[in-house]
Design a protein around this motif. Sequence first.
Motif, PDB file in Angstrom:
ATOM      1  N   ILE A 200       0.729  -1.284   0.081  1.00  8.94           N
ATOM      2  CA  ILE A 200      -0.034  -0.043  -0.014  1.00  8.94           C
ATOM      3  C   ILE A 200       0.916   1.482   0.059  1.00  8.94           C
ATOM      4  O   ILE A 200       0.572   1.978  -0.491  1.00  8.94           O
ATOM      5  CB  ILE A 200      -0.923   0.111   1.209  1.00  8.94           C
ATOM      6  CG1 ILE A 200      -2.101  -1.213   1.143  1.00  8.94           C
ATOM      7  CG2 ILE A 200      -1.748   1.243   1.288  1.00  8.94           C
ATOM      8  CD1 ILE A 200      -2.738  -1.540   2.183  1.00  8.94           C
ATOM      9  N   HIS A 201       2.069   1.255   0.707  1.00  7.82           N
ATOM     10  CA  HIS A 201       3.071   2.360   0.479  1.00  7.82           C
ATOM     11  C   HIS A 201       3.334   2.298  -0.783  1.00  7.82           C
ATOM     12  O   HIS A 201       3.739   3.539  -1.348  1.00  7.82           O
ATOM     13  CB  HIS A 201       4.290   2.015   1.504  1.00  7.82           C
ATOM     14  CG  HIS A 201       5.382   3.130   1.124  1.00  7.82           C
ATOM     15  ND1 HIS A 201       5.552   3.944   1.472  1.00  7.82           N
ATOM     16  CD2 HIS A 201       6.465   2.659   0.292  1.00  7.82           C
ATOM     17  CE1 HIS A 201       6.657   4.627   1.126  1.00  7.82           C
ATOM     18  NE2 HIS A 201       7.351   3.552   0.433  1.00  7.82           N
ATOM     19  N   ASN A 202       3.618   1.555  -1.672  1.00  8.20           N
ATOM     20  CA  ASN A 202       4.072   1.557  -2.921  1.00  8.20           C
ATOM     21  C   ASN A 202       2.945   2.122  -3.787  1.00  8.20           C
ATOM     22  O   ASN A 202       3.219   2.688  -4.571  1.00  8.20           O
ATOM     23  CB  ASN A 202       4.353  -0.073  -3.430  1.00  8.20           C
ATOM     24  CG  ASN A 202       5.742  -0.339  -3.057  1.00  8.20           C
ATOM     25  OD1 ASN A 202       6.329   0.207  -2.328  1.00  8.20           O
ATOM     26  ND2 ASN A 202       5.909  -1.855  -3.034  1.00  8.20           N
ATOM     27  N   LEU A 203       1.455   1.613  -3.443  1.00 11.68           N
ATOM     28  CA  LEU A 203       0.541   2.174  -4.133  1.00 11.68           C
ATOM     29  C   LEU A 203       0.381   3.714  -4.164  1.00 11.68           C
ATOM     30  O   LEU A 203       0.124   4.556  -4.933  1.00 11.68           O
ATOM     31  CB  LEU A 203      -0.909   1.734  -3.715  1.00 11.68           C
ATOM     32  CG  LEU A 203      -2.450   1.976  -4.253  1.00 11.68           C
ATOM     33  CD1 LEU A 203      -2.293   1.852  -5.725  1.00 11.68           C
ATOM     34  CD2 LEU A 203      -3.371   1.510  -3.594  1.00 11.68           C
ATOM     35  N   ARG A 204       0.724   4.204  -2.926  1.00 10.93           N
ATOM     36  CA  ARG A 204       0.927   5.650  -2.509  1.00 10.93           C
ATOM     37  C   ARG A 204       2.191   6.274  -3.591  1.00 10.93           C
ATOM     38  O   ARG A 204       1.707   7.292  -4.238  1.00 10.93           O
ATOM     39  CB  ARG A 204       1.169   6.177  -1.046  1.00 10.93           C
ATOM     40  CG  ARG A 204       1.476   7.415  -0.820  1.00 10.93           C
ATOM     41  CD  ARG A 204       1.640   7.292   0.716  1.00 10.93           C
ATOM     42  NE  ARG A 204       1.682   8.869   1.300  1.00 10.93           N
ATOM     43  CZ  ARG A 204       1.820   9.150   2.632  1.00 10.93           C
ATOM     44  NH1 ARG A 204       2.185   8.207   3.498  1.00 10.93           N
ATOM     45  NH2 ARG A 204       1.916  10.357   2.929  1.00 10.93           N
ATOM     46  N   GLY A 205       3.121   5.435  -3.612  1.00  8.30           N
ATOM     47  CA  GLY A 205       4.279   6.118  -4.399  1.00  8.30           C
ATOM     48  C   GLY A 205       3.840   6.080  -5.746  1.00  8.30           C
ATOM     49  O   GLY A 205       4.151   6.901  -6.758  1.00  8.30           O
ATOM     50  N   PRO A 294       6.259   3.963 -12.103  1.00  7.64           N
ATOM     51  CA  PRO A 294       6.874   5.160 -12.071  1.00  7.64           C
ATOM     52  C   PRO A 294       8.091   5.339 -11.055  1.00  7.64           C
ATOM     53  O   PRO A 294       8.006   4.918  -9.961  1.00  7.64           O
ATOM     54  CB  PRO A 294       5.779   5.919 -11.339  1.00  7.64           C
ATOM     55  CG  PRO A 294       4.767   4.998 -10.576  1.00  7.64           C
ATOM     56  CD  PRO A 294       4.989   3.807 -11.205  1.00  7.64           C
ATOM     57  N   LEU A 295       9.045   5.992 -11.764  1.00  9.23           N
ATOM     58  CA  LEU A 295      10.380   5.993 -10.873  1.00  9.23           C
ATOM     59  C   LEU A 295      10.888   7.429 -10.859  1.00  9.23           C
ATOM     60  O   LEU A 295      10.793   8.031 -11.885  1.00  9.23           O
ATOM     61  CB  LEU A 295      11.358   5.287 -11.636  1.00  9.23           C
ATOM     62  CG  LEU A 295      11.168   3.415 -11.580  1.00  9.23           C
ATOM     63  CD1 LEU A 295      12.122   2.672 -12.307  1.00  9.23           C
ATOM     64  CD2 LEU A 295      10.974   2.903 -10.074  1.00  9.23           C
ATOM     65  N   GLU A 341      14.190   7.997  -2.587  1.00 12.33           N
ATOM     66  CA  GLU A 341      13.202   8.274  -1.202  1.00 12.33           C
ATOM     67  C   GLU A 341      12.553   7.265  -1.057  1.00 12.33           C
ATOM     68  O   GLU A 341      11.388   7.024  -0.146  1.00 12.33           O
ATOM     69  CB  GLU A 341      12.234   9.622  -1.589  1.00 12.33           C
ATOM     70  CG  GLU A 341      12.791  10.824  -1.903  1.00 12.33           C
ATOM     71  CD  GLU A 341      13.832  11.246  -0.841  1.00 12.33           C
ATOM     72  OE1 GLU A 341      13.318  11.018   0.337  1.00 12.33           O
ATOM     73  OE2 GLU A 341      14.943  11.958  -1.017  1.00 12.33           O
ATOM     74  N   ASN A 342      12.718   5.905  -1.717  1.00 15.36           N
ATOM     75  CA  ASN A 342      12.211   4.574  -1.314  1.00 15.36           C
ATOM     76  C   ASN A 342      10.573   4.890  -1.488  1.00 15.36           C
ATOM     77  O   ASN A 342       9.747   4.461  -0.714  1.00 15.36           O
ATOM     78  CB  ASN A 342      12.404   4.032   0.064  1.00 15.36           C
ATOM     79  CG  ASN A 342      12.242   2.765  -0.086  1.00 15.36           C
ATOM     80  OD1 ASN A 342      12.218   1.960  -1.191  1.00 15.36           O
ATOM     81  ND2 ASN A 342      12.387   2.139   1.254  1.00 15.36           N
ATOM     82  N   LYS A 343      10.040   5.372  -2.326  1.00 15.51           N
ATOM     83  CA  LYS A 343       8.426   5.547  -2.654  1.00 15.51           C
ATOM     84  C   LYS A 343       8.038   4.303  -3.249  1.00 15.51           C
ATOM     85  O   LYS A 343       6.881   4.098  -2.984  1.00 15.51           O
ATOM     86  CB  LYS A 343       8.262   6.558  -3.468  1.00 15.51           C
ATOM     87  CG  LYS A 343       8.651   8.251  -2.798  1.00 15.51           C
ATOM     88  CD  LYS A 343       8.234   9.275  -3.969  1.00 15.51           C
ATOM     89  CE  LYS A 343       8.648  10.550  -3.294  1.00 15.51           C
ATOM     90  NZ  LYS A 343       8.231  11.769  -4.206  1.00 15.51           N
ATOM     91  N   VAL A 348      15.360  -3.653  -3.571  1.00 17.76           N
ATOM     92  CA  VAL A 348      16.683  -2.923  -3.315  1.00 17.76           C
ATOM     93  C   VAL A 348      16.547  -2.131  -1.816  1.00 17.76           C
ATOM     94  O   VAL A 348      15.520  -1.556  -1.609  1.00 17.76           O
ATOM     95  CB  VAL A 348      16.972  -1.628  -4.174  1.00 17.76           C
ATOM     96  CG1 VAL A 348      18.369  -1.132  -3.936  1.00 17.76           C
ATOM     97  CG2 VAL A 348      16.959  -2.190  -5.689  1.00 17.76           C
ATOM     98  N   THR A 349      17.479  -2.340  -1.077  1.00 14.12           N
ATOM     99  CA  THR A 349      17.434  -1.519   0.113  1.00 14.12           C
ATOM    100  C   THR A 349      18.812  -0.753   0.289  1.00 14.12           C
ATOM    101  O   THR A 349      19.731  -1.428  -0.337  1.00 14.12           O
ATOM    102  CB  THR A 349      17.424  -2.631   1.554  1.00 14.12           C
ATOM    103  OG1 THR A 349      18.402  -3.540   1.489  1.00 14.12           O
ATOM    104  CG2 THR A 349      15.861  -3.441   1.580  1.00 14.12           C
TER     105      THR A 349
END
Length: 601
Positions: A200-205, A294-295, A341-343, A348-349
């Motif tokens: 869900i964080h990724n969906l936000r990104g 999107p990146l 910003e790790n959106k 990858v960490t």
Amino acid sequence: WELEQSIPSYLASVAVSTYATVEWEYEGMEATIPVQAGVKAIDSNKLKDSFIHLNDAMEAFENGYGPYRWDRVGYVAVPFSGGAMEHACNIAYPNFAIDGSLNWESLMAHELAHSWWGNLVTCSEASEMWLNEGWASFSEFLFTEHVYGTAAYREAIDATHLEVIRYGYAYDGNVFEPLAGVTHDNTYGYTTYTRGALTIHNLRGYMGDDLFFECISSFLDTYAFQPVTSEQFRDHLSSCSGTDMTPFFDGWIFNAGTPAFEFQSNGLSDVTNVRNVCIQQKLNAAPAYFGNVPLEISFVNDRGHTTHVERVVADGPLSNFSLLLPEDVESAYTYMIIDRENKIADAVTADERSLTATGNYTLDYALMDIEVNALNSDTDWLRIEHYWVGADGKVVPESGLHLHNQRYWRVMGGFNGEQTTATIRFNGTLNTSGGYLDNAFINNSDDSLVLLYRADPQDDWMLYTHYELDPWGNKTDKRGEFEMSQLLPGEYAFGIYDHSIPDAVPDLNDCIYTNIEQGYLLENWSVFPNPGNDALFVEGPATSAATLLRIIDITGAILLQQDWLGKTRIDISELPEGNYIVCLSDGKEQLLAAQKVLIIR
């Protein structure tokens, strides 16, 4: 008490005890809402202290999800040994979490968030449980952001990201599960809760904050007091945002696994201030490439300052972009970073540090420890990325040598690498206290391991010369470390000598091919007609260096291959219409020339 709203039967509850009632009011978005908590009288003050941020949680969730639709906020203390239960307006909350501290406030927020996710809209069946629990878990992040700020949100995301990518499948019985369609055994497992929250964080990104919260709120409003499916959620987000969300749901929701994105080529073009960029997508346990991702590409100088940001959309295995940079950017950056910003929490960490003093630094997200013995300036900058996907192979393979198929590192920054030492550990054990890293890779004795290095993705790997291997006294337990006397900018990967495995094939940089605009390297050669129909003719001076002619597609797959004789006819009648690259290589498969061609009929 009468509950006016309709609920699934599993949310109904009555709690009976010698309760004292702690109550207050919250001024909500649309109404004044009573808050009532039943607790042992002796614990009343502890509850007030432990719930001091309840109003903040309400504010965060109303701002993010829309108005609270129930007639009260209710909690009752119960003798649970773990967890809680989101009964509508009557949350069963464990006594141990009412201790006067804020240690359990994320649990308080999680259960409250079910008033939107699980109670207001409810997953249609158990296999869709991420719609309840994944969202309630994400709401813990949202609560943290609202109360403690963006940096705290990012810290929580980064820590969860590392845990999910490293141990997630182990926690669910060594099974990679999709979010939608999760198996019965893992209905309430790690994937549903924690990977669900991270997705869900990724969906936000993907969507950006404005569209994300607008469309989430409208979804909850449209389907209030109804069961919902992932397909309904997908379709609503697509309609609301004006963007087809099918690629996101296909990649992140309906399938398991995670992508990683890396630069393979970033050369200048013939046009001033234009940077040609090729991004390769690799997969960690995913069945297919992710689409329309999107990146953000950050252009960063060696002090760590972002001088410019470009936004691109990656799709499939290779994505090529020609980026027109502002005139003052080209000379003002040293590195390009994908998703700084790790959106999009992918495979990858990374750790970034501003080094203000010499000494030891533990880089948990990069899985590396360093010791800085000298600085270049008052503040040096360092970023180390740990890729949870396989390293590229060698362009010119060495017999018996194999590169790690699950991880490697990228190091960048304006730090003093010659005066910085580093330690990288390997661990092939299957435990969640440091393992799950190298078990499948290490199938030989530990002293067969080597450390490889390349300064740039377009270079071939070579044995690194500044390290010692320490197997910790046991060469067969798959545990030990590489001790590096210098940490230079570039990429690092483990290799292993194992002649029981078939030798690797040459790993050519596909982006060199797909980034070709005109003839490349070899002079006086030509490919015609272009566009072609049934045949192509390749002409050029005969040379002992050039021996092999190939046609590849835009993914790098070799479709046709034949010897080069100086003038060659290629039958393309069986190839479908589309874009291809004609490549000329030497006996070591080193690229000598390439030309884009178009087949049309």
